[in-house]
Write an enzyme that holds these catalytic residues in place. Structure first.
Site, short mmCIF file in Angstrom:
data_model
loop_
_atom_site.label_atom_id
_atom_site.label_comp_id
_atom_site.label_asym_id
_atom_site.label_seq_id
_atom_site.Cartn_x
_atom_site.Cartn_y
_atom_site.Cartn_z
N ASN A 91 0.71 -1.27 0.14
CA ASN A 91 0.18 0.10 0.02
C ASN A 91 0.95 1.34 0.02
O ASN A 91 2.11 1.24 -0.59
CB ASN A 91 -1.01 -0.10 1.14
CG ASN A 91 -2.28 0.70 0.80
OD1 ASN A 91 -2.14 1.94 1.27
ND2 ASN A 91 -3.20 0.12 0.17
N HIS A 198 -1.89 -10.01 -2.94
CA HIS A 198 -2.44 -8.96 -3.64
C HIS A 198 -3.76 -9.72 -4.71
O HIS A 198 -3.43 -9.75 -5.87
CB HIS A 198 -1.88 -7.87 -4.43
CG HIS A 198 -2.64 -6.60 -4.70
ND1 HIS A 198 -3.67 -6.57 -5.84
CD2 HIS A 198 -2.41 -5.39 -4.50
CE1 HIS A 198 -3.96 -5.42 -5.89
NE2 HIS A 198 -3.40 -4.86 -5.05
N GLU A 339 -6.94 -7.80 0.18
CA GLU A 339 -5.60 -7.97 0.56
C GLU A 339 -5.50 -7.89 1.87
O GLU A 339 -5.77 -6.70 2.63
CB GLU A 339 -5.07 -6.46 0.00
CG GLU A 339 -5.31 -6.41 -1.39
CD GLU A 339 -5.10 -4.88 -1.82
OE1 GLU A 339 -4.11 -4.39 -1.56
OE2 GLU A 339 -5.88 -4.43 -2.74
#
Ligand code: NAG
Ligand code: NAG
Ligand code: NAG
Ligand code: NAG
Length: 376
Positions: A91, A198, A339
């Site tokens: 992220n 992911h 995620e």
């Protein structure tokens, strides 16, 4: 490969070398003995490229997005991040900057301040570990069996992070439709580590529906990280009660979709948010997703405290042949990325009191289990 080079290579005992050079995207396939689940991986990013589970009719479907040509993992300029391990810090990182110990707004030239290349929102922040994060590094398969594969990644202070990190990611399948991924990472110096897997899900595999808006979703979360226009945490949380973020009672993903315009940054519609779990989910699922069309149901348990739910507004990639490609594309809402992760950018949000600094004496552990069943 030409017949002559096969002959020469086998005479020289080099056949595996030659094959590796011609097919650099080595594929490892693992299957549960009962045939309930088959997964394929490549070394780059320890990435899952296919995941086959059975629908309510007993037919197997490949329920994750991907490419027919896995070299696109490295070259697709859209970089949708199809199903790898993301690191060293998943992220966003505000302004590509953090300090150790962490501070609220590190001075650029302050002590122990680190700068990671920025690659998101007009280069105002770092996304998914920098220009070449772990998802675009080639890992090494260090052990394999019919049901399991372990990849190792050595990160020697890449992208400006401090210290060397060794990461081992193990993917295992089990009878009863179970996929488990665990990651163990050690660091030689103090460094932030925050990883995710992911995975983009479409539980219909584009047979009977083209998007995930009718998938049912349950998320055990009453608070979502509030973010600014660059998707960086403000430090506040959104109370989900009465909002489009409330999936504590199962809802279809599209249940109030018109109200999600702009929530993931204009003109983005849908979700791209960090949901904080209300409970520990190592045993009881924190997320459940299913589709009436295929009947495939997914329960996720994890040791992570949060989950990013991204409904894939920005997708525009030719589909795999098995999903009707290449003349059709994955587009907005074709999939939902789910995620399992830590609190996003906690390294720039000291008021949360979350410690994401690992190093000697503190290893990083990540695990998630994906359990498949069917609903009729
Ligand atoms: C990645 O490394 C593996 C060996 O672990 C090798 O077989 C493969 O060809 C490499 N892939 C790429 C894209 O370099
Ligand atoms: C962002 O980081 C750069 C150094 O990479 C620094 O010059 C700049 O002042 C920082 N901006 C903010 C808003 O902190
Ligand atoms: C919701 O959006 C759809 C198109 O996405 C539109 O057809 C519909 O009229 C909208 N409904 C409301 C109540 O705004
Ligand atoms: C995809 O489009 C190309 C170019 O229009 C065409 O030649 C090809 O037959 C199409 N493939 C499929 C599977 O429809």
């Amino acid at each position: 490969m030409h017949a002559l080079s096969v002959l020469v290579a086998s005479l020289l005992g080099l056949s595996s070398l030659v094959v590796a050079a011609e097919y650099p995207f080595d594929v490892t396939t693992i299957s549960a003995p009962d045939g309930s689940i088959t997964a394929k991986f490549v070394s780059v990013g320890a990435t899952m490229t296919e995941l086959w589970v059975k629908d309510k009719f007993g037919k197997a479907r490949d329920i994750i997005l991907g490419y027919d040509d896995n070299s696109r993992l490295l070259t697709d300029t859209d970089h949708p991040v199809f199903n790898p391990i993301v690191g060293r810090y998943a992220n966003r990182i505000r302004n590509g900057t953090f300090s150790i110990p962490i501070t609220k707004e590190p001075q650029p030239d302050g002590p122990n301040v680190f700068h990671i290349p920025t690659n998101d929102h007009n280069n105002e922040d770092t996304l998914h570990g920098g220009l070449l994060g772990w998802d675009r590094r080639n890992w090494t398969a260090v052990s394999k069996s019919k049901t399991s594969v372990t990849f190792h990644h050595l990160d020697p202070a890449d992208e400006g992070f401090p210290g060397t990190v060794h990461a081992f990611a193990t993917h295992t399948v089990e009878n009863g439709g179970i996929l488990k991924t665990t990651i163990h990472a050690t660091a030689t110096e103090k460094t932030p580590i925050m990883l995710t897997q992911h995975i983009y899900w479409n539980l219909d595999a584009f047979q009977g529906s083209d998007n995930i808006l009718n998938h049912h979703l349950h998320v055990d979360s009453s608070k979502v990280v509030a973010v600014d226009g660059d998707a960086i945490p403000t430090g506040e949380f959104i109370d989900v009660s009465g909002t489009v973020f409330d999936f504590r009672e199962t809802e279809k993903i599209g249940f109030r979709f018109n109200e999600t315009v702009g929530l993931c940054g204009a003109p983005c519609q849908g979700y791209d948010h960090c949901f904080i779990y209300d409970h520990d989910h190592t045993v009881k699922p924190g997320v459940t997703l299913w589709s009436d069309v295929s009947g495939i149901k997914l329960d996720i348990t994890t040791n992570n405290p949060a989950v990013q739910v991204y409904t894939a507004y920005w997708l525009n990639t030719p589909r795999k042949a098995v999903h009707g490609g290449p003349n059709t594309t994955y587009s907005s809402f074709s999939a939902v990325a789910i995620e399992q992760e830590g609190y996003i950018d906690a390294i720039n949000t000291p008021e949360w009191g979350i410690d994401q600094i690992y190093g000697p004496g503190r290893d990083f552990e990540w695990s998630s289990t994906y359990k498949f069943s069917v609903v009729h």
